[in-house]
Structures are given as structure tokens and as C-alpha cells.
Design a protein around this motif. Sequence first.
Motif: not given
Length: 345
Positions: A176-180, A222-226, A231-237, A255-258
Amino acid sequence: MRVYDHPEFEHHQQIVFGSDEASGLHAIIAIHDTRRGPALGGLRIYPYASEDDALTDVLRLSRGMTYKSALADLPLGGGKAVIIADPRRDKTPAMLRAMGRLVESLGGRYITAEDSGSGEEDMRLIRQETRHVSGLSRGDDSGDPSPFTAHGVFCALKSAVRHRFGRDGLEGLRVAIQGVGHVGAHLARELHEAGANLVLTDVDRDSLGMLVEELGAQSVAPEAIFEAEVDVFSPCAMGAVLTAQVADRLRAKVICGAANNQLATPDVAALLHDRGILYAPDYVANAGGVIEVEAQRHDRYDRDAVMRHVERITATMDEILTRARIEDRNPAEIADQLARERLAI
Ligand code: NAD
């Protein structure tokens, strides 16, 4: 305003408060550490509610840059600058040139670059007053750091998946990527190419819609991403997204993001660890951008060499996650410790 006993002070070497009456500039430059080289860090322009908020932000960010550059093996220290202003309303060429003079007054101890609220055009204005600016494209293929950041996150994510799930390939992995935006979209394409199944979200519905179609991905609000079954949550926002409440809601085990400063408070790292969620420290995963920005400062720019440097994030993440497993400690703590070890030279 508290400075020396500020909770984020952490032995900063120098903090400069700058103002320019004619242009309305109110700025702070924080230099955390220059033992490994000049302090490089972006310029954030933001309408902070108070000077205290601006100081807290710049101190946190500049220390983060010291640790990021140390673990990315760069000959740089850590610093950051903020201008207290609304970038859409208050930013003027005169203000940016005054900022350039403030940067110049530090004689190269601090090197500025883009960050949120400042762009390449602003850096060109600052460049009129000082050469201590990076992040300007030079007509070759340098310039936009986001593909490098995305590739570094991709390497870090593969390392984290190997450590948490004991698998090398990403085929069928749910991410799951938050912010594209700049980074998130590049990352989504790389993950898609590697066979991952994507769940994407963004507050900007238009760019989200196009990417979802291009990659055959699933999109959620947006709220449903959590709560996405991934398997992986990627915060990119944005930063501070990992709160205690989010730690409870997440279904992902990695959890692994930018995004910078993902942990809302440091104790969330321990909560995630207790819940069996592997958190890949943000400043290790997202160092691709500063690696590229550093490369732009030199006469010869070699894109392949920059990419090879970015790929060394894999080895650093492996070292952190191995130590975290052996010592049964959370990876954020281990990363900070490793960075401090590298600084004690
Ligand atoms: P960006 O502004 O291009 O993209 C961010 C995206 O997140 C935008 O599309 C925005 O609409 C979306 N967004 C904002 N709030 C959201 C929310 N609540 N829910 C879902 N989506 C939301 O920024 P970027 O350059 O892609 O950077 C992303 C993050 O990575 C930032 O935190 C940045 O500080 C960090 N970072 C970026 C780089 C880089 O090279 N660009 C390097 C290091 C760290």
C-alpha cells in the motif's frame, strides 16, 4: 524561546536567525554537525504558526540530515533552513535573494537545496547571491532527485521484506502506497515491474486515477489506507504519519517509505516492534535524494555511479535489520546508534 535546553537541541553547532526588513524575510538556519563535511539540507518555506514551531522543525530536520548523510556514506554534515512564510502568497525574488545572502554569510558551512515550499526557480534566485546551493539541473540528466529516492526506497523495501518474510522476490507481494506524487509514483512503477500488487491512495484524485489505470492497481480513500490488507505499508506523502493509533490499525508487517520523520513520536518505534511490524528507518530508506543532490555538486556527473551509490542502501538496511534482530531492539534505535558510531571519527 528556549534554544540550548530545547528538547530537539541535541548539540547543534550553530543556529542562525536571519531577517531582512526590506523583503520581510524571517529565516532560521540550523547547522547540526559538520564533522563529516559541510552541512547540506533543504530550505523549507512554510507558514509556521509560531517561531517556536519553526525552530522545532528546523532542529529536528537538520539532525536528521546529519544521520541520513552519515549512513549514506556521504562527505556531508547535517543542516536545514526554514523561512517562516506562505510559499504561495509571501515568497518574492527579493526574499529569496536575502536568503541567499544569509547562506553566503556562513561561508559554505551550510549548503542549501530544495525542500517543501521551495523549487528550482527559487534556488536559481538564491544562486545569484551564493554558490552554496545544490539541486539545480545543469542541462545533463541530473536534476530531479525523486527517481533516485524511489529507487533507494525500493532497495530498502526489498531488504525489509527479506528480513521480515524471508523471501527475495516481490512477486505477488501486496504493497500500500500513501501518496503517489514525485517519489510515490516512481516507486509504484518499480514495484509493479517487480510483480507486486498495489493499493494506492492520494488526496489528488486525478493523478491517482491515472496511475491506478496505468498499473492496474487498486485505489482506496486516503483514510482507508491504514486498514488495507497488505504486507507492506509505504508512507510517501507527509511526515508524522505513524502515530500510536495508526500503529494499532495497520495490517501490514513492514513499513518502508520515502516520507521524512514518519514517526509522530519516537516511542511509536517500540510499539511497532512489539506488534511485530518491521519499521525500516525513514532516513536510511529515503537517502537516494541526498545522494543525487550531493553528486550534482561535482563537475563530473555520472548517473550510473549515483545509482550504484543509492543501491548501497540495501547493505546499510541489511546491517541495521540484522543488528535489530540479534539485539531484539527496534530498527529506528539501531539506525540512530549506527549513525552516531559513524560520527565518532
Ligand atoms: P510530492 O508532493 O510530489 O508527493 C506527495 C503526494 O502525497 C502528493 O501527491 C499529495 O497529493 C499526496 N498527499 C498529501 N497528503 C496526503 C494524504 N493525507 N493522503 C494521501 N496522499 C497525500 O512529494 P515527493 O517529492 O513525492 O515526496 C514525498 C515524501 O518523501 C515527502 O514527505 C518528502 O519530504 C519525502 N522525500 C522526498 C524526496 C524526493 O527526492 N522528492 C527525498 C527524500 C524524502
